[in-house]
Design a protein around this motif. Sequence first.
Motif, PDB file in Angstrom:
ATOM      1  N   ARG A   1      11.062   6.089 -45.070  1.00 56.04           N
ATOM      2  CA  ARG A   1      10.532   7.430 -45.313  1.00 56.04           C
ATOM      3  C   ARG A   1      11.668   8.350 -45.631  1.00 56.04           C
ATOM      4  NH1 ARG A   1       5.866   8.697 -40.516  1.00 56.04           N
ATOM      5  NH2 ARG A   1       4.623   6.593 -41.290  1.00 56.04           N
ATOM      6  N   HIS A   2      12.374   7.959 -46.737  1.00 54.73           N
ATOM      7  CA  HIS A   2      13.514   8.746 -47.105  1.00 54.73           C
ATOM      8  C   HIS A   2      12.968   9.347 -48.672  1.00 54.73           C
ATOM      9  CE1 HIS A   2      16.945   5.801 -45.679  1.00 54.73           C
ATOM     10  NE2 HIS A   2      16.369   6.771 -44.692  1.00 54.73           N
ATOM     11  N   GLY A   3      13.741  10.589 -48.727  1.00 53.57           N
ATOM     12  CA  GLY A   3      13.366  11.228 -50.033  1.00 53.57           C
ATOM     13  C   GLY A   3      12.000  12.105 -50.129  1.00 53.57           C
ATOM     14  N   ALA A   4      11.386  11.554 -51.523  1.00 54.36           N
ATOM     15  CA  ALA A   4       9.849  11.942 -51.380  1.00 54.36           C
ATOM     16  C   ALA A   4       8.868  11.340 -50.608  1.00 54.36           C
ATOM     17  CB  ALA A   4       9.621  11.759 -52.741  1.00 54.36           C
ATOM     18  N   TYR A   5       9.312  10.129 -50.233  1.00 53.24           N
ATOM     19  CA  TYR A   5       8.430   9.564 -49.225  1.00 53.24           C
ATOM     20  C   TYR A   5       8.307   9.768 -47.762  1.00 53.24           C
ATOM     21  CZ  TYR A   5       8.031   6.056 -53.004  1.00 53.24           C
ATOM     22  OH  TYR A   5       7.894   5.676 -54.240  1.00 53.24           O
ATOM     23  N   SER A   6       8.974  10.780 -47.691  1.00 50.48           N
ATOM     24  CA  SER A   6       9.003  11.374 -46.267  1.00 50.48           C
ATOM     25  C   SER A   6       7.684  12.635 -46.175  1.00 50.48           C
ATOM     26  CB  SER A   6      10.261  12.248 -45.766  1.00 50.48           C
ATOM     27  OG  SER A   6      10.499  13.229 -46.812  1.00 50.48           O
ATOM     28  N   VAL A   7       7.216  12.970 -46.979  1.00 47.53           N
ATOM     29  CA  VAL A   7       6.148  13.888 -47.106  1.00 47.53           C
ATOM     30  C   VAL A   7       4.621  13.310 -47.722  1.00 47.53           C
ATOM     31  CG1 VAL A   7       7.592  15.890 -47.243  1.00 47.53           C
ATOM     32  CG2 VAL A   7       6.720  14.974 -49.334  1.00 47.53           C
ATOM     33  N   LYS A   8       3.736  13.607 -47.271  1.00 46.45           N
ATOM     34  CA  LYS A   8       2.196  13.213 -48.127  1.00 46.45           C
ATOM     35  C   LYS A   8       2.296  13.539 -49.358  1.00 46.45           C
ATOM     36  CE  LYS A   8      -0.647  16.981 -46.650  1.00 46.45           C
ATOM     37  NZ  LYS A   8      -1.793  17.179 -45.996  1.00 46.45           N
ATOM     38  N   CYS A   9       1.618  12.763 -50.236  1.00 45.76           N
ATOM     39  CA  CYS A   9       1.531  13.079 -51.638  1.00 45.76           C
ATOM     40  C   CYS A   9       0.043  13.897 -51.835  1.00 45.76           C
ATOM     41  CB  CYS A   9       1.233  11.837 -52.432  1.00 45.76           C
ATOM     42  SG  CYS A   9       1.146  12.064 -54.154  1.00 45.76           S
ATOM     43  N   GLU A  10       0.045  14.946 -52.286  1.00 46.26           N
ATOM     44  CA  GLU A  10      -1.132  15.808 -52.434  1.00 46.26           C
ATOM     45  C   GLU A  10      -1.781  15.238 -53.828  1.00 46.26           C
ATOM     46  OE1 GLU A  10       0.728  19.719 -53.433  1.00 46.26           O
ATOM     47  OE2 GLU A  10       0.924  20.157 -51.174  1.00 46.26           O
ATOM     48  N   THR A  11      -1.264  14.621 -54.660  1.00 50.20           N
ATOM     49  CA  THR A  11      -1.922  14.047 -55.775  1.00 50.20           C
ATOM     50  C   THR A  11      -2.971  12.938 -55.514  1.00 50.20           C
ATOM     51  OG1 THR A  11      -0.090  14.635 -57.209  1.00 50.20           O
ATOM     52  CG2 THR A  11      -1.856  13.388 -58.255  1.00 50.20           C
TER      53      THR A  11
ATOM     54  N   HIS B   1      -3.287  11.691 -52.154  1.00 49.76           N
ATOM     55  CA  HIS B   1      -3.553  11.738 -50.790  1.00 49.76           C
ATOM     56  C   HIS B   1      -3.252  10.611 -50.067  1.00 49.76           C
ATOM     57  CE1 HIS B   1      -5.867  15.330 -52.124  1.00 49.76           C
ATOM     58  NE2 HIS B   1      -6.187  14.658 -53.125  1.00 49.76           N
ATOM     59  N   VAL B   2      -1.905  10.250 -50.127  1.00 42.37           N
ATOM     60  CA  VAL B   2      -1.604   9.068 -49.328  1.00 42.37           C
ATOM     61  C   VAL B   2      -0.429   9.649 -48.229  1.00 42.37           C
ATOM     62  CG1 VAL B   2      -1.740   7.195 -50.892  1.00 42.37           C
ATOM     63  CG2 VAL B   2       0.576   8.633 -50.900  1.00 42.37           C
ATOM     64  N   LYS B   3      -0.315   8.997 -47.244  1.00 39.85           N
ATOM     65  CA  LYS B   3       0.224   9.636 -45.955  1.00 39.85           C
ATOM     66  C   LYS B   3       1.730   9.630 -46.281  1.00 39.85           C
ATOM     67  CE  LYS B   3      -1.640   6.533 -43.196  1.00 39.85           C
ATOM     68  NZ  LYS B   3      -2.215   5.794 -42.255  1.00 39.85           N
ATOM     69  N   PRO B   4       2.701   9.885 -45.418  1.00 40.54           N
ATOM     70  CA  PRO B   4       4.190   9.749 -45.665  1.00 40.54           C
ATOM     71  C   PRO B   4       4.459   8.414 -45.271  1.00 40.54           C
ATOM     72  CG  PRO B   4       3.714  11.883 -44.308  1.00 40.54           C
ATOM     73  CD  PRO B   4       2.331  11.143 -44.588  1.00 40.54           C
ATOM     74  N   GLY B   5       5.216   7.980 -46.016  1.00 41.55           N
ATOM     75  CA  GLY B   5       5.804   6.530 -46.035  1.00 41.55           C
ATOM     76  C   GLY B   5       4.965   5.410 -46.636  1.00 41.55           C
ATOM     77  N   VAL B   6       3.911   5.903 -47.605  1.00 43.40           N
ATOM     78  CA  VAL B   6       3.152   5.122 -48.398  1.00 43.40           C
ATOM     79  C   VAL B   6       3.359   5.414 -49.791  1.00 43.40           C
ATOM     80  CG1 VAL B   6       0.777   4.769 -49.111  1.00 43.40           C
ATOM     81  CG2 VAL B   6       1.492   5.241 -46.619  1.00 43.40           C
ATOM     82  N   LEU B   7       3.372   4.210 -50.589  1.00 38.52           N
ATOM     83  CA  LEU B   7       3.718   4.347 -51.844  1.00 38.52           C
ATOM     84  C   LEU B   7       2.592   5.109 -52.841  1.00 38.52           C
ATOM     85  CD1 LEU B   7       4.867   0.502 -52.778  1.00 38.52           C
ATOM     86  CD2 LEU B   7       6.377   2.645 -52.875  1.00 38.52           C
ATOM     87  N   CYS B   8       2.956   5.938 -53.650  1.00 40.13           N
ATOM     88  CA  CYS B   8       1.744   6.424 -54.594  1.00 40.13           C
ATOM     89  C   CYS B   8       1.026   5.465 -55.164  1.00 40.13           C
ATOM     90  CB  CYS B   8       2.483   7.324 -55.407  1.00 40.13           C
ATOM     91  SG  CYS B   8       3.081   9.063 -54.771  1.00 40.13           S
TER      92      CYS B   8
ATOM     93  N   ARG C   1       4.990   2.484 -59.496  1.00 38.49           N
ATOM     94  CA  ARG C   1       6.401   2.759 -59.833  1.00 38.49           C
ATOM     95  C   ARG C   1       6.339   4.387 -60.168  1.00 38.49           C
ATOM     96  NH1 ARG C   1       9.491  -1.710 -61.769  1.00 38.49           N
ATOM     97  NH2 ARG C   1      10.395  -0.251 -63.111  1.00 38.49           N
ATOM     98  N   THR C   2       5.539   5.168 -59.342  1.00 38.88           N
ATOM     99  CA  THR C   2       5.984   6.588 -59.870  1.00 38.88           C
ATOM    100  C   THR C   2       5.737   7.238 -58.430  1.00 38.88           C
ATOM    101  OG1 THR C   2       3.705   6.799 -59.966  1.00 38.88           O
ATOM    102  CG2 THR C   2       4.590   6.281 -61.981  1.00 38.88           C
ATOM    103  N   VAL C   3       6.278   8.392 -58.471  1.00 38.89           N
ATOM    104  CA  VAL C   3       6.324   9.364 -57.180  1.00 38.89           C
ATOM    105  C   VAL C   3       5.857  10.659 -57.864  1.00 38.89           C
ATOM    106  CG1 VAL C   3       7.562  10.558 -55.750  1.00 38.89           C
ATOM    107  CG2 VAL C   3       8.041   8.226 -56.237  1.00 38.89           C
ATOM    108  N   HIS C   4       4.637  11.068 -57.609  1.00 36.86           N
ATOM    109  CA  HIS C   4       4.087  12.245 -58.213  1.00 36.86           C
ATOM    110  C   HIS C   4       5.005  13.331 -58.097  1.00 36.86           C
ATOM    111  CE1 HIS C   4       0.343   9.602 -57.910  1.00 36.86           C
ATOM    112  NE2 HIS C   4       0.322   9.867 -59.125  1.00 36.86           N
ATOM    113  N   SER C   5       4.954  14.304 -59.072  1.00 34.00           N
ATOM    114  CA  SER C   5       5.798  15.536 -59.098  1.00 34.00           C
ATOM    115  C   SER C   5       5.489  16.503 -58.014  1.00 34.00           C
ATOM    116  CB  SER C   5       5.642  16.192 -60.585  1.00 34.00           C
ATOM    117  OG  SER C   5       4.252  16.531 -60.804  1.00 34.00           O
ATOM    118  N   ALA C   6       4.033  16.499 -57.605  1.00 32.01           N
ATOM    119  CA  ALA C   6       3.893  17.200 -56.547  1.00 32.01           C
ATOM    120  C   ALA C   6       4.339  17.181 -54.891  1.00 32.01           C
ATOM    121  CB  ALA C   6       2.373  17.163 -56.325  1.00 32.01           C
ATOM    122  N   ARG C   7       4.649  15.686 -55.100  1.00 35.74           N
ATOM    123  CA  ARG C   7       5.351  14.897 -53.894  1.00 35.74           C
ATOM    124  C   ARG C   7       6.492  15.456 -53.802  1.00 35.74           C
ATOM    125  NH1 ARG C   7       4.243   8.946 -51.724  1.00 35.74           N
ATOM    126  NH2 ARG C   7       4.422   9.333 -49.468  1.00 35.74           N
ATOM    127  N   ARG C   8       7.422  15.339 -54.939  1.00 33.48           N
ATOM    128  CA  ARG C   8       8.758  15.542 -55.094  1.00 33.48           C
ATOM    129  C   ARG C   8       8.972  16.884 -54.845  1.00 33.48           C
ATOM    130  NH1 ARG C   8       8.817  12.617 -60.096  1.00 33.48           N
ATOM    131  NH2 ARG C   8       9.467  10.648 -59.893  1.00 33.48           N
TER     132      ARG C   8
END
Length: 77
Positions: free
Chosen positions: A26-36, A38-45, A49-56
Amino acid sequence: MRLSLSPSPSADAAHDAAHELHRRFRHGAYSVKCETCHVKPGVLCLGRRTVHSARRRLFRETTASTTLVPLLLGRPR
């Protein structure tokens, strides 16, 4: 002459391993949930191979309010 760069299989594996490491701990952007997606922290988008900009953006907003002190800034005694 134009050269086209194609990623090597080892570069692909290293990229995937880096994302997996960040997700697992749960480092970096993976420490928060993705609003795009709707996955929990610690789960891949859900997009591979992407991290959504809202999560960043959410990660940057939460870390901007905390004071992080890098270990290299400590004074020697």
